[in-house]
Scaffold this motif. Structure first.
Motif, PDB file in Angstrom:
ATOM      1  N   SER A 531       0.831  -1.204   0.000  1.00 26.82           N
ATOM      2  CA  SER A 531       0.000   0.000   0.000  1.00 26.82           C
ATOM      3  C   SER A 531       0.865   1.252   0.000  1.00 26.82           C
ATOM      4  CB  SER A 531      -0.924  -0.009   1.227  1.00 26.82           C
ATOM      5  OG  SER A 531      -1.640   1.206   1.328  1.00 26.82           O
ATOM      6  N   PHE A 532       1.965   1.213   0.766  1.00 27.26           N
ATOM      7  CA  PHE A 532       2.871   2.362   0.808  1.00 27.26           C
ATOM      8  C   PHE A 532       3.609   2.513  -0.519  1.00 27.26           C
ATOM      9  CE2 PHE A 532       6.949   4.394   2.145  1.00 27.26           C
ATOM     10  CZ  PHE A 532       6.413   5.565   2.645  1.00 27.26           C
ATOM     11  N   ARG A 533       4.050   1.400  -1.068  1.00 31.58           N
ATOM     12  CA  ARG A 533       4.776   1.452  -2.334  1.00 31.58           C
ATOM     13  C   ARG A 533       3.878   1.959  -3.462  1.00 31.58           C
ATOM     14  NH1 ARG A 533       7.890  -3.868  -4.168  1.00 31.58           N
ATOM     15  NH2 ARG A 533       5.764  -4.616  -4.496  1.00 31.58           N
ATOM     16  N   ALA A 534       2.591   1.622  -3.397  1.00 37.06           N
ATOM     17  CA  ALA A 534       1.650   2.052  -4.435  1.00 37.06           C
ATOM     18  C   ALA A 534       1.211   3.500  -4.265  1.00 37.06           C
ATOM     19  CB  ALA A 534       0.431   1.131  -4.436  1.00 37.06           C
ATOM     20  N   GLY A 535       1.579   4.128  -3.134  1.00 37.62           N
ATOM     21  CA  GLY A 535       1.222   5.524  -2.907  1.00 37.62           C
ATOM     22  C   GLY A 535      -0.091   5.713  -2.184  1.00 37.62           C
ATOM     23  N   ALA A 536      -0.770   4.613  -1.808  1.00 31.36           N
ATOM     24  CA  ALA A 536      -2.054   4.735  -1.112  1.00 31.36           C
ATOM     25  C   ALA A 536      -1.873   5.152   0.339  1.00 31.36           C
ATOM     26  CB  ALA A 536      -2.802   3.401  -1.182  1.00 31.36           C
TER      27      ALA A 536
END
Length: 689
Positions: A531-536
């Motif tokens: 989720s963090f890597r995807a920017g969410a």
């Protein structure tokens, strides 16, 4: 009294018995020889002790006094400070430990303490001790075992065994144990380096007349330790070379040249040199066994990709193993992007795959359809077979044990091996830990990386720091907030990750705040990270689980709470999670007190320099970091002070092993026996004839 031998179980020594023997086991002490080699980790030089009344403001002193009062005082900012008042014949002195309220459960009224640190003026004279030592309890009265002018050894201790008890037991048995430890090094060598004999060195470290004498003894013992290690590594090199006939690859410049032309950046000089070294190894008739060591962001993965393409263009397969599924998936995404212009796609095999996905991936590896495999421990499973494995690349190799690495390497017929590590260490230490490997080093960082600014801030500036973090996240950036512990406890007055995540979620209800730590289930942890890597997720609150292998280019802010609790090398690894994009990044160290070591850290981003500072700071201890099967734990040697001894030890070991590779001659029996006792891996190495 029974006859004493070096291998006599510790419980049979006078004054120890069953109960204390159990406590000694926690220190790794099981026989008499272990007690002799349980060395002091520091000394109290009583000749330099300053009377309490003469401790002047601005001076940095050591004092001894009895605790006559103590308590914990809160401040308006919420910081709890432990205070203790010491008294000696000259007067009294107040000592203060900010943020260390837990000392109230350790330090008692009536104890005799040695304290060392600077004297400041704060409502009167006050010391802020850097360290303290309990010399005696309330029940001892004046019988502290300490006297002016004496150098007092301080030993690593454990519950049920204070340093004072250990000191008295070693003193009781020292002469008898030293008499059982004969010299095995030649006299001319000792004279060349002005080193004492082994018996004298052991007496010097346990019963020194001065700190200088203790240091001379330590250096002699360091030489013995380094010699034993170099004998072990030299034996490993001998066996590896004897059986290293492997694949002789040819430079065909098909895929490797295509990759070089397709890269959107120019390789650094270090990368080009490492590729030349690796190519020379792979085109030689012997197997490659090389370590690629590089600071964070120096481009190790691209160098490894050139090696894998050299294997592939020769008709072989390459395997790339990473320690976590998240990192393996990250490598797959990176390599897929780089290999797309070449018409190649890496395969992925990780534990979370459904049975049908695993079966399909294994079939592609077995048939040779898959030419480049990326995965985790799943690559080592018994069901996995390669058609023609030619190169094994292992990332963050220190995270895998020797047996795990061997399991993957065993999937091929003498494949070449390239190990990667992002933990920069001084060359002197590299030669001890990795003495059986060839070494390539990357220092330069590729162009296009954003500047990382590091700043040290105090607790009073926390609101300002959080305000800056919020403004950056609302502008589209992402941030890490790193804490040393998962949950708050009474033992440590530290901010915790779970509490911080709750606080920030309440503070910024419209910003997504994630939480990741070591107690989460792997699938839950991977979900948070994805989720963090995807920017969410805008803010990720974490412990040190993010220290290695996380690549999120948009993450440009990192706040580290209680940075004084981390080693400098660990802080550098954490800082390496930001600055991975082109934008300027900020690493903010939020400490309760001003610190020279943190200011030094903030002034440089050279991982090798930081590693040297970290090594100097830690001195003795586990210099090699995370333990693994086959690793060596240096307990006596220090770098860089003992660099000259390392060179001598390597030369001596090489000379001995050239003449007697198995140390089978009678005059080498003592050296072989000691190396085997000190480093268990040596026993297996010397069993191979």
């Amino acid at each position: 009294m029974p006859v004493l031998y070096l291998d006599t179980p510790i419980k049979f020594l006078k004054g120890i018995g069953e109960r204390r023997a159990e406590a000694f086991e926690r220190l790794g002490i099981s026989v008499a020889q272990d007690l002799l080699w349980h060395l002091p980790h520091r000394y109290v030089d009583a000749s330099t002790v300053t009377p309490l009344a003469r401790a002047r403001v601005g001076a940095d002193v050591a004092c001894v006094g009895q605790v006559v009062d103590k308590g914990v005082l809160p401040t308006r900012k919420g910081l709890r400070i432990f205070h203790a008042v010491l008294r000696d014949q000259s007067g009294t002195l107040e000592c203060a430990w900010p943020g260390q309220a837990f000392l109230d459960r350790t330090i008692e009224v009536g104890q005799t303490l040695l304290v060392a640190g600077p004297i400041r003026f704060y409502h009167g004279r006050q010391m802020a001790p850097r360290e303290y030592l309990i010399l005696a309890g309330p029940e001892d009265g004046e019988n502290t075992g300490w006297q002016q002018g004496k150098v007092l050894p301080v030993y690593p201790a454990t519950a049920g065994l204070s340093h004072k008890i250990i000191r008295s037991l070693i003193e009781r048995h020292l002469d008898a144990l030293v008499a059982l430890s004969p010299e095995i090094l030649p006299a001319d060598l000792l004279a060349r380096f002005a080193l004492p004999t082994l018996p004298n060195a052991l007496r010097a470290v346990h019963r020194p007349g001065s700190v200088a004498e203790a240091e001379r003894g330590r250096r002699r013992l360091a030489l013995d330790e380094l010699l034993d290690l170099q004998v072990m590594l030299g034996r490993a090199r001998h066996l590896a070379k004897r059986g290293r006939t492997g694949i002789r690859f040819e430079v065909k410049k098909q895929l490797t040249t295509a990759l070089k032309d397709a890269l959107p950046w120019t390789l650094t000089a270090d990368q080009r040199q490492a590729i030349r070294e690796i190519t020379a190894d792979m085109t030689a008739p012997e197997r490659m066994h090389r370590l690629l060591m590089g600071d964070v962001g120096t481009g190790k993965t691209v160098v490894a990709l050139f090696a894998m393409l050299l294997a592939i263009e020769n008709g072989y397969q390459a395997a790339f193993m990473a320690p976590t599924e998240l990192l393996a998936e990250q490598h797959q995404a990176t390599l897929s992007r780089l290999l797309a212009p070449l018409g190649l796609a890496p395969d992925l095999l990780v534990g979370r795959f459904a049975p049908s996905e695993k079966t399909a991936a294994r079939e592609r590896l077995r048939s040779g359809t898959s030419r480049l495999a990326i995965g985790t421990h799943a690559l080592m499973q018994e069901q996995v077979a390669f058609q023609r494995l030619g190169l094994v690349v292992i990332d963050e190799q220190h995270r895998f044990g020797v047996e795990q690495r061997a399991a993957l390497i065993g999937k091929g017929s003498a494949p070449d091996v390239l190990l990667l590590t992002a933990t920069p260490i001084p060359r002197s230490l590299a030669l001890t830990r990795y003495g059986d490997l060839d070494l390539s080093v990357l220092r330069e960082k590729p162009p296009g990386r954003g500047l990382v600014r590091t700043a040290v801030r105090t607790g009073g500036q926390r609101e300002r720091v959080l305000g800056f973090l919020e403004s950056q996240c609302r502008a589209g950036k992402q941030a890490y907030v790193v804490l040393p512990v998962i949950e708050e406890t009474e033992k440590a007055d530290l901010r915790a990750a779970t509490t911080m995540a709750t606080t920030l979620r309440k503070r910024w209800p419209d910003l997504s705040v994630g939480l990741v730590h070591g107690r989460l289930k792997p699938e839950e942890r991977d979900q948070v990270m994805e989720s963090f890597r995807a920017g969410a997720t805008a803010v990720l609150v974490a412990t040190t689980v993010i220290e290695v292998g996380i690549d999120v280019p948009n993450a440009s802010i990192m706040v580290i709470e209680h940075p004084e609790r981390f080693g400098l090398a660990q802080l550098h690894q954490l800082r390496g999670r930001i600055g991975r994009g082109s934008d300027e990044s900020h690493c903010i160290l939020l400490s309760e007190r001003d610190s020279e070591r943190l200011r030094i850290f903030a002034s440089t981003d050279d991982g090798f320099r930081i590693a040297e500072l970290d090594l100097e700071e830690r001195r003795q201890g586990d210099l090699l970091g995370e333990r693994q099967s086959g690793s060596a734990d240096l307990r006596v040697a220090r770098f860089p002070e003992d660099n000259d001894l390392l060179s001598v030890a390597r030369e001596m070991a090489s000379d001995v092993l050239d003449r007697d590779p198995g140390l089978d001659r009678a005059n080498h029996a003592a050296l072989k026996g000691r190396a085997v006792r000190r480093f268990p891996r040596a026993e297996a190495l010397f069993r191979v004839g």
